[in-house]
Design a protein around this motif. Structure first.
Motif, short mmCIF file in Angstrom:
data_model
loop_
_atom_site.label_atom_id
_atom_site.label_comp_id
_atom_site.label_asym_id
_atom_site.label_seq_id
_atom_site.Cartn_x
_atom_site.Cartn_y
_atom_site.Cartn_z
N TYR A 387 5.74 44.05 -20.31
CA TYR A 387 4.32 43.77 -20.46
C TYR A 387 4.01 42.37 -20.99
CZ TYR A 387 4.16 48.83 -20.00
OH TYR A 387 4.31 50.12 -19.56
N ARG A 450 -4.35 49.84 -24.66
CA ARG A 450 -4.73 49.74 -23.26
C ARG A 450 -4.32 48.38 -22.72
NH1 ARG A 450 -7.65 53.88 -21.64
NH2 ARG A 450 -8.70 55.20 -23.19
N SER A 451 -3.82 48.37 -21.48
CA SER A 451 -3.41 47.14 -20.82
C SER A 451 -3.82 47.22 -19.36
CB SER A 451 -1.91 46.93 -20.94
OG SER A 451 -1.21 47.89 -20.14
N ALA A 452 -3.58 46.14 -18.65
CA ALA A 452 -3.90 46.12 -17.23
C ALA A 452 -3.10 47.16 -16.47
CB ALA A 452 -3.64 44.73 -16.66
#
Length: 509
Positions: A387, A450-452
């Motif tokens: 990530y 939360r991430s893409a």
């Protein structure tokens, strides 16, 4: 244990340096021309150009109609005043908009009347600076003291009156040039000089002040709505106050010298001429001049007292603010030197020192338990690889926040390095340490980022070790906790392991 430090607060509007604050009462001509609305430019510049023409016209009228050195009886004392309307106009521009706005009309008006009266051009160019010089002292006074121009309090009125006098005395230096270029003898100099400063003073107090009191509230509100049009304060107010003090002292000394010199000159000239019949009139002039000097000097004494007190209070306030800012900066530097920049927890050096203190305290007072936790984020390298480091940093901050929320105020938390953390638990036995470790672990396991790529969950492994008398130093205590962490990872991660008596000192891989 030392409580966890707080992260330094970000600067607020109150911390803004003084030199970055717009100076109310000083409008920038350039900013008004570039950034003002068409209506603002039209109203202000049209009014200003009109005032320039009016100042020139009134200046010529002063010479043409003989408004200079008019004798008046005031309480039995003969005084001289000069009526010069441009002073009122230009003083209002100086106070409401700034020095340049008042100085240019004043200079042009004085220059034109001087040339009209036949003064040589090179002397006229110098003579025209007389009134702008007085306005400069007036403007300096308000910049140095920071008082409101609204004239709504006794203090603001007293300051305004005193500044009008000092400004009048400074501007009256032009009277000496006028007398010299017009070859006026020493006897005739007194009406010109006294009329200049006294006329300027009375016009400023009796005419300009009421107009200022009426106009300033609206102008102040406009300037507060349009701070981009105001100049920025750049000079140190303490330095400005010192300059003003020196200017006031110079004005008083110069005023006293010229008053007594011009008053005595009449008596001296009469005695030299031998016309003793004129001596009573000359003595009366000297007496009047002395009384005027007395009352003006009394006024100056009051001003110096009030001004000195105001300067002292202002300097003390500035010093207090400076000391407060210095203490805040030192406090922030102390916190930064002890904390980790990413998490706000204690850094490695600080947590090492706190661990040493905890070991020494536990060694000396063995009856009070103390425990240690060492925590490691599971598979942190994979998080960074998959990530990116930005999300890895976010995971570290999230773990730090969960540790803060799950521990007590007396506990000390530090980032040991990379993804490892240490928690020192005073007055906590093995069972308490294991319970607290599990609370931290579960809270982290339930958190989410939360991430893409979608939500990300992460876990930690924790090793716990209570203090044992067999721990020869803090490093031995830490090694037992580290070995317990290794057991937790070897057992599958996302768990807590409590060090036992036979705990291996094997390093965590």
């Amino acid at each position: 244990m030392t409580p966890l430090p707080t992260t330094p607060a970000s600067p607020t509007a109150h911390d803004t340096p003084r030199h970055e604050v717009a100076r109310i009462g000083t409008v920038s001509m350039r900013a008004l021309w570039r950034s003002g609305t068409p209506r603002e430019r039209g109203l202000i510049f049209d009014a200003w150009l009109t005032s320039i023409l009016a100042s020139v016209g009134f200046g010529l009228a002063t010479v043409a109609w003989g408004w200079s050195g008019i004798p008046l009886l005031f309480g039995g004392v003969k005084v001289f005043i000069t009526i010069y309307p441009p002073l009122v106009i230009c003083q209002l521009w100086t106070l409401c908009f700034g020095w340049w706005w008042g100085a240019l009309p004043a200079y042009l008006a004085t220059l034109v009347l001087a040339l009209y009266a036949g003064m040589p051009p090179h002397w006229a160019l110098l003579f025209a600076w007389a009134n702008p010089l007085g306005f400069a002292v007036l403007s300096l006074g308000y910049r140095a003291m920071g008082l409101s121009r609204g004239l709504r309090s006794l203090r603001s009125w007293l300051f305004y009156v005193q500044m009008c006098f000092v400004a009048g005395v400074f501007s009256s230096a032009g009277a000496l040039i006028w007398c010299y270029t017009n070859q006026i003898d020493t006897i005739g100099q007194l009406p010109i000089w006294q009329g200049w400063w006294l006329g300027a003073f009375l016009q400023g107090v009796l005419i300009a002040a009421p107009l200022m009191a009426l106009a300033w509230p609206a102008i102040e509100r406009w300037q507060q709505r349009r701070p981009a049009l105001c100049q920025r304060e750049s000079a140190d107010p303490r330095r400005l106050a010192l300059r003003l003090t020196l200017a006031v002292v110079a004005g008083v000394v110069g005023y006293g010298f010229l008053s007594l010199r011009m008053g005595a000159s009449r008596v001296d000239e009469t005695l030299r001429s031998g016309e003793l019949a004129l001596l009573p009139a000359a003595a009366q002039v000297m007496l009047s001049t002395t009384w005027v000097f007395f009352w003006v000097f009394a006024l100056i004494v009051v001003f110096v007292g009030l001004f000195g007190y105001k300067v002292f209070v202002r300097w003390m306030d500035e010093t207090d603010r400076l000391v407060a800012r210095l203490e805040q900066a030192n406090s922030e530097l102390a916190v930064l030197s002890r904390t980790d920049g990413l998490t706000g927890l204690y850094n490695r050096a600080t947590i090492d020192a706190l661990l040493q203190e905890a070991w020494q305290r536990a060694k000396r007072f063995g009856e009070q338990p103390c425990s240690l936790l060492i925590l490691d984020i599971d598979h942190f390298k994979q998080i960074n690889d998959c990530y990116g480091h930005a999300l890895g940093d976010a995971v570290i901050r999230s773990v730090a926040a969960a540790m803060r929320e799950s521990t007590r105020g007396a506990d000390s938390i530090g980032r040991f390095g990379g993804e490892e953390f240490i928690v020192i638990l005073p007055a906590t036995d093995a069972a308490g340490a294991e319970f607290l470790a599990e609370r931290i672990r579960l809270r982290i396991a339930q958190s989410e980022l939360r991430s893409a790529a979608g939500p990300i969950r992460f876990t930690v492994s924790i090793g716990a070790a209570d203090f044992r008398v067999q721990d020869d130093d803090a490093a031995a205590w830490l090694r037992r906790a580290d070995a317990a962490l290794y057991r937790a990872k070897a057992a599958g991660r996302n768990r807590t392991h409590l060090a036992g008596d036979d705990e291996s000192h094997k390093a965590v891989s």
